[in-house]
Design an enzyme around this catalytic site. Structure first.
Site, short mmCIF file in Angstrom:
data_model
loop_
_atom_site.label_atom_id
_atom_site.label_comp_id
_atom_site.label_asym_id
_atom_site.label_seq_id
_atom_site.Cartn_x
_atom_site.Cartn_y
_atom_site.Cartn_z
N ASP A 11 -4.59 -12.97 3.42
CA ASP A 11 -5.82 -12.44 4.00
C ASP A 11 -7.04 -12.78 3.13
O ASP A 11 -8.16 -12.36 3.43
CB ASP A 11 -5.73 -10.92 4.29
CG ASP A 11 -4.94 -10.13 3.28
OD1 ASP A 11 -4.62 -10.68 2.20
OD2 ASP A 11 -4.65 -8.94 3.55
N ASP B 297 -2.38 -10.58 -2.36
CA ASP B 297 -3.00 -10.10 -1.12
C ASP B 297 -4.48 -9.80 -1.42
O ASP B 297 -4.83 -9.46 -2.55
CB ASP B 297 -2.28 -8.83 -0.66
CG ASP B 297 -2.73 -8.33 0.71
OD1 ASP B 297 -2.05 -8.63 1.70
OD2 ASP B 297 -3.78 -7.65 0.77
N HIS C 255 -6.16 -7.29 -0.59
CA HIS C 255 -6.37 -5.87 -0.89
C HIS C 255 -5.60 -5.45 -2.14
O HIS C 255 -4.55 -6.01 -2.44
CB HIS C 255 -5.89 -5.00 0.29
CG HIS C 255 -6.53 -5.33 1.60
ND1 HIS C 255 -5.93 -6.14 2.56
CD2 HIS C 255 -7.73 -4.97 2.11
CE1 HIS C 255 -6.73 -6.25 3.61
NE2 HIS C 255 -7.84 -5.56 3.37
N HIS D 2 0.82 -1.23 0.00
CA HIS D 2 0.00 0.00 0.00
C HIS D 2 0.85 1.27 0.00
O HIS D 2 0.31 2.36 -0.22
CB HIS D 2 -0.94 0.04 1.21
CG HIS D 2 -1.98 -1.04 1.20
ND1 HIS D 2 -2.89 -1.18 0.18
CD2 HIS D 2 -2.26 -2.04 2.09
CE1 HIS D 2 -3.68 -2.21 0.42
NE2 HIS D 2 -3.32 -2.75 1.58
N1 Q9C Z 1 -12.56 -2.59 7.26
C1 Q9C Z 1 -2.54 -5.26 4.22
O1 Q9C Z 1 -3.18 -6.31 4.17
N2 Q9C Z 1 -7.81 -1.35 7.46
N3 Q9C Z 1 -3.09 -4.12 4.61
C2 Q9C Z 1 -8.89 -1.96 6.75
C3 Q9C Z 1 -11.21 -2.78 6.76
C4 Q9C Z 1 -6.52 -1.37 6.79
C5 Q9C Z 1 -4.48 -4.03 4.98
C6 Q9C Z 1 -10.22 -1.85 7.44
C7 Q9C Z 1 -6.21 -2.67 6.11
C8 Q9C Z 1 -4.83 -2.67 5.53
C9 Q9C Z 1 -1.08 -5.26 3.87
ZN ZN Z 2 -4.13 -7.19 2.61
#
Ligand code: Q9C
Ligand code: ZN
Length: 361
Positions: free
Chosen positions: A303, A215, A217, A174
């Site tokens: 995830d 991932d 996301h 990110h």
């Molecule tokens: N409702 C990685 O997996 N908050 N980052 C999300 C969801 C941040 C995830 C809230 C999630 C970041 C590397």
């Molecule tokens: Zn992620």
């Protein structure tokens, strides 16, 4: 398979984050790294050789191939500036961001207060900077750099496709050129890509690298960094409409000479299971083969697991070795870097599943 890690990566340990408006324990915890390390080192067949990275490695030049100098300088100074200004000792947390609908003032972060600067260099609330954060993110990037160097060395000495796992934590996908967010500060995968591209004699053609981001996301940072670069092909499988919310659409296909070098494959939340995921992974694999890269970098998040506390795909544990086997079929020297995955009970098993599948046992 070589696994590169660093004990310094454990130092970053923020107490809390805000999820759906509620303060909860920080999900991206040091224990994640411990779980994965243990799963690999306890492998009954001893397939994983864990090596701690050399702390003496100066990787600032490698980081500056990806991130702006002012951003890296910010990360280094943020905590002490913040505390000096009277900020809470637990860590830096922004409260206001330069939203596109605010008037387009010319902003100079060097002249800002510490709290304003925190908003300037961050896009969300999930990246607190504690006293130890800088040390940990530098260690994580060092793990990525060392793993990239080892992959290049190994590729030169054997003919068979080769794989290395960089146990990076905090994660990176990110983080953009000049911005942190989503638990990510330095983009480890992007830094590794530049190392792979640099590690050739100057007469040779610049190596082409594909990034496969699995991932849950969308890796907005990796996309941004390589968006107009035709020497790097970025492909991502991720949940449509989930965090980071504003990127990851299939119309984002790169710009300038990087057009068609960015491929987003969004998948539906809630209904995506093993078979749909693997079918989409095959599309990604086909696109990677068409690009014919010299190296593959895998942003390895697990995830996507069915019981992940902040995500909603339905992958089950046996799917991860099938993912790894699909990646091996691409026949490329492959650098895996750890990204997300928050279901502690199976985190180690799922990451090991991908690597086992890649090795083919
Ligand atoms: N409702 C990685 O997996 N908050 N980052 C999300 C969801 C941040 C995830 C809230 C999630 C970041 C590397
Ligand atoms: Zn992620």
């Amino acid at each position: 398979m070589l696994v590169v890690h660093s004990p310094l990566c454990l130092l970053h340990d923020p107490p809390t984050e805000i999820l759906s408006g509620k303060p909860v324990p920080y999900k991206e915890s040091p224990d994640r790294l411990v779980r994965v390390r243990n799963a690999l080192s306890n492998d009954p067949q001893r397939k994983y050789e864990l090596t701690a990275v050399d702390d003496g490695l100066d990787i600032l030049p490698d980081i500056l191939r990806v991130h702006s100098e002012d951003y890296v300088f910010y990360l280094r100074r943020a905590y002490s500036d913040w505390v000096e200004e009277g900020g809470d000792k637990q860590g830096v947390l922004p409260e206001s961001f330069p939203h596109p609908k605010l008037p387009p003032y010319k902003l100079d972060p060097a002249k800002m207060s510490a709290i304003a600067r925190a908003g300037y260099y961050c896009f969300d609330l999930s990246c607190p900077i504690t006293e130890d954060t800088f040390e940990a993110i530098m260690a994580s990037a060092r793990v990525a750099v060392r793993a990239a160097q080892l992959l290049v060395d190994g590729t030169q000495s054997t003919a068979a496709p080769h794989g290395i796992f960089a146990l990076t934590r905090p994660p990176g996908h990110h983080a953009g050129t000049g911005v942190c967010g989503g638990y990510c500060y330095l983009n480890n995968a992007a830094i590794a890509v530049r190392c792979l591209q640099d590690a050739v004699p100057s007469a040779a053609a610049k190596p082409r690298v594909a990034i496969l981001d699995i991932d849950y996301h969308h890796g907005n940072g990796s996309q941004e960094i390589f968006y107009s670069d035709d020497s790097v092909f970025y492909v991502s499988l991720h949940a449509e409409g989930d965090y980071p919310y504003f990127t990851g659409s299939s119309v984002e296909e790169g710009e300038g000479s990087g057009v068609k070098c960015n491929l987003n494959l969004p998948l539906p939340q809630h209904t995506t299971g093993n078979e749909q995921y693997l079918a989409t992974l095959d599309l990604a694999g086909k696109a990677i083969s068409d690009y014919s890269p010299d190296y593959l970098v895998v942003s390895l998040g697990v995830d996507t697991y069915k019981d992940d506390p902040i995500c909603c795909f339905n992958l089950t544990t046996p799917c991860y070795s099938r993912i790894g086997a699909r990646i091996r079929e691409l026949g490329l020297p492959t650098l895996f870097l750890f990204e997300g995955g928050y279901c502690m009970e199976v985190l180690g098993e799922n990451v090991k599943g991908v690597l086992d599948g890649f090795i083919g046992s």
